[in-house]
Design a protein around this motif. Structure first.
Motif, PDB file in Angstrom:
ATOM      1  N   GLU A 253      -0.720  10.963  63.884  1.00  0.00           N
ATOM      2  CA  GLU A 253       0.678  11.405  63.917  1.00  0.00           C
ATOM      3  C   GLU A 253       1.479  10.713  62.820  1.00  0.00           C
ATOM      4  OE1 GLU A 253       2.005  10.620  67.848  1.00  0.00           O
ATOM      5  OE2 GLU A 253       1.067  12.406  68.720  1.00  0.00           O
ATOM      6  N   ASP A 254       1.227   9.416  62.618  1.00  0.00           N
ATOM      7  CA  ASP A 254       1.911   8.708  61.530  1.00  0.00           C
ATOM      8  C   ASP A 254       1.489   9.245  60.170  1.00  0.00           C
ATOM      9  OD1 ASP A 254       3.154   7.110  63.407  1.00  0.00           O
ATOM     10  OD2 ASP A 254       1.621   5.542  63.315  1.00  0.00           O
TER      11      ASP A 254
ATOM     12  N   GLN B 183       3.185  12.571  59.335  1.00  0.00           N
ATOM     13  CA  GLN B 183       4.591  12.431  58.969  1.00  0.00           C
ATOM     14  C   GLN B 183       4.775  11.849  57.572  1.00  0.00           C
ATOM     15  OE1 GLN B 183       6.512  10.176  62.047  1.00  0.00           O
ATOM     16  NE2 GLN B 183       6.156  11.728  63.627  1.00  0.00           N
ATOM     17  N   HIS B 184       3.875  10.948  57.170  1.00  0.00           N
ATOM     18  CA  HIS B 184       4.054  10.271  55.876  1.00  0.00           C
ATOM     19  C   HIS B 184       3.214  10.868  54.752  1.00  0.00           C
ATOM     20  CE1 HIS B 184       5.436   7.201  58.789  1.00  0.00           C
ATOM     21  NE2 HIS B 184       6.255   6.811  57.827  1.00  0.00           N
TER      22      HIS B 184
ATOM     23  N   MET C  64       1.974  20.405  63.537  1.00  0.00           N
ATOM     24  CA  MET C  64       2.903  19.460  62.926  1.00  0.00           C
ATOM     25  C   MET C  64       2.647  19.336  61.429  1.00  0.00           C
ATOM     26  SD  MET C  64       3.450  15.389  63.746  1.00  0.00           S
ATOM     27  CE  MET C  64       3.504  15.723  65.512  1.00  0.00           C
ATOM     28  N   TYR C  65       1.359  19.363  61.052  1.00  0.00           N
ATOM     29  CA  TYR C  65       1.018  19.283  59.633  1.00  0.00           C
ATOM     30  C   TYR C  65       1.609  20.465  58.868  1.00  0.00           C
ATOM     31  CZ  TYR C  65      -1.817  19.962  55.455  1.00  0.00           C
ATOM     32  OH  TYR C  65      -2.226  20.195  54.159  1.00  0.00           O
TER      33      TYR C  65
ATOM     34  N   GLN D 270       5.361  20.041  58.648  1.00  0.00           N
ATOM     35  CA  GLN D 270       5.735  19.060  57.623  1.00  0.00           C
ATOM     36  C   GLN D 270       5.538  19.621  56.227  1.00  0.00           C
ATOM     37  OE1 GLN D 270       7.527  16.738  59.699  1.00  0.00           O
ATOM     38  NE2 GLN D 270       6.801  15.440  58.040  1.00  0.00           N
TER      39      GLN D 270
END
Length: 368
Positions: A213-214, A217-218, A295-296, A299
């Motif tokens: 998950e981190d 996001q980054h 989520m990917y 993002q």
């Protein structure tokens, strides 16, 4: 997952690198192919625990022939074979009258977890799962257990890894429940410790999901997507391996064999509850990994939108300036402003004013 250590993102990138993993398929057994046999190990190890509430004999045997006297022992006998050799399995099967079909299951590889009842023996086969911290991959070995009236025979693939040491420690204690129990309680204990270790592997998968998950996001890039796909495969293979264990334990609960004592049925029910919980948790993790993929993409779309927004703003800011530069860049003699003394500076000033005014207007409207 409490008190887990969060690694810095650069270290996480190295830890979760799926391209460093060379991994065999976990479910590659084809029952239609009779040659789906394992590669014999170089060296096997046979250990014996022969016990009763008042006595304990613990030995490491040098040959299969030394197991034959335990066939008629009045005490409870646990024979554990670490490392599978076809000739040794055949010798033990012949001595303890294990059915040839069960013998073939013990030698075969990559099978689905199952439970069989043939004659006065109960047989189960299930995966023992491990988490490899170096490769961040899930590994497994096949464990086969034969339960008789006064004996339990277990076969393990890998002689270098074992989860049964806590059971051995309890057997050395005269007052322990397992020391005073019957052979079916010993069988329950072996299955229970294998199932409990599934939760250890699930905890490691949960940590990896949180770390991913981190990363998403980054670092929403192609390498991150590859790591998500690798993690998804690990979760799917783990779930695929443990789901049949529920049927296996349910088979012990429903069996009416004389080998099983009625008082020990509640222990198998406890294992059944654990494997159900483990399966549900694995399904939850599978959904979390699918959410990671969403989520990917989210993002990635946000990043693309930010880039398009910057390009649109720059293009909008430069459009009026380009228009003025194009007008006064035309090669005509009869242009009123072309002979103005300070026309160049006036034009630059107008262009600068327009640029500043548009920046102020965009910021006021919250466009950037």
């Amino acid at each position: 997952m409490a008190n887990k250590k969060i690694l810095p993102i650069p270290q996480v990138l190295d830890v979760l690198n799926p391209f460093k993993v060379k991994k065999q398929r976990m479910m590659n057994y084809n029952p239609a192919v009779p040659t789906a046999m394992r590669t014999p190990v170089a060296e096997s190890r046979i250990t014996v625990f022969n016990y009763s509430p008042k006595s304990l004999e613990e030995k490491t045997l040098t040959s299969v022939a030394e197991t034959y006297p335990y066939m008629v022992s009045e005490n409870i006998t646990w024979i554990n074979v670490d490392g599978i050799k076809k000739e040794e399995v055949h010798a033990i099967a012949s001595c303890f009258m294990i059915h040839p079909l069960l013998e073939e299951d013990i030698i075969s590889v990559g099978q689905r977890a199952k439970m069989d009842e043939i004659g006065e023996q109960l047989f189960c086969l299930l995966p023992m799962m491990y988490y490899n911290a170096e490769s961040s991959a899930i590994e497994q070995e096949q464990v086969s257990i034969v339960l008789g009236k006064n004996y339990v025979i277990s076969f393990q693939d890998d002689p270098t890894r074992d989860l049964f040491d806590p059971i051995r420690e309890k057997l050395r204690i005269a007052s322990s429940r397992i020391r005073n129990g019957s052979s079916d309680y010993l069988c329950y204990s072996l299955i229970d410790i294998i199932v409990d270790n599934y939760f250890v592997v699930l905890d490691k998968l949960g940590e990896r999901i949180e770390l991913m998950e981190d990363l998403v996001q980054h670092y929403p890039n192609t390498k991150t997507m590859a790591r998500i796909n690798f993690l998804r495969r690990e979760v799917l293979l783990f779930k695929r391996s443990i789901v049949p264990v529920r049927e296996l334990v349910n088979g012990f609960m429903k069996s009416e064999s004389d080998v099983l004592e009625d008082r020990d049925t509640k222990y198998f029910k406890d294992v059944f509850d654990h494997i159900v919980q483990c399966t549900e948790l694995a399904e939850t993790y599978r959904e979390m990994v699918l959410n990671l993929q969403e989520m990917y993409h989210t993002q990635l779309n946000l990043k693309l939108n930010e880039i398009m927004k910057v390009l649109a703003v720059v293009t909008t800011l430069m459009a009026p300036l380009t228009l003025l530069a194009g007008i006064y860049g035309m090669n005509f003699d009869n242009m009123p402003e072309i002979h103005t003394k300070n026309g160049y500076f006036i034009t630059l000033g107008a262009m600068g004013f327009m640029l500043l005014f548009m920046i102020w207007l965009f910021r006021k409207r919250g466009w950037f």
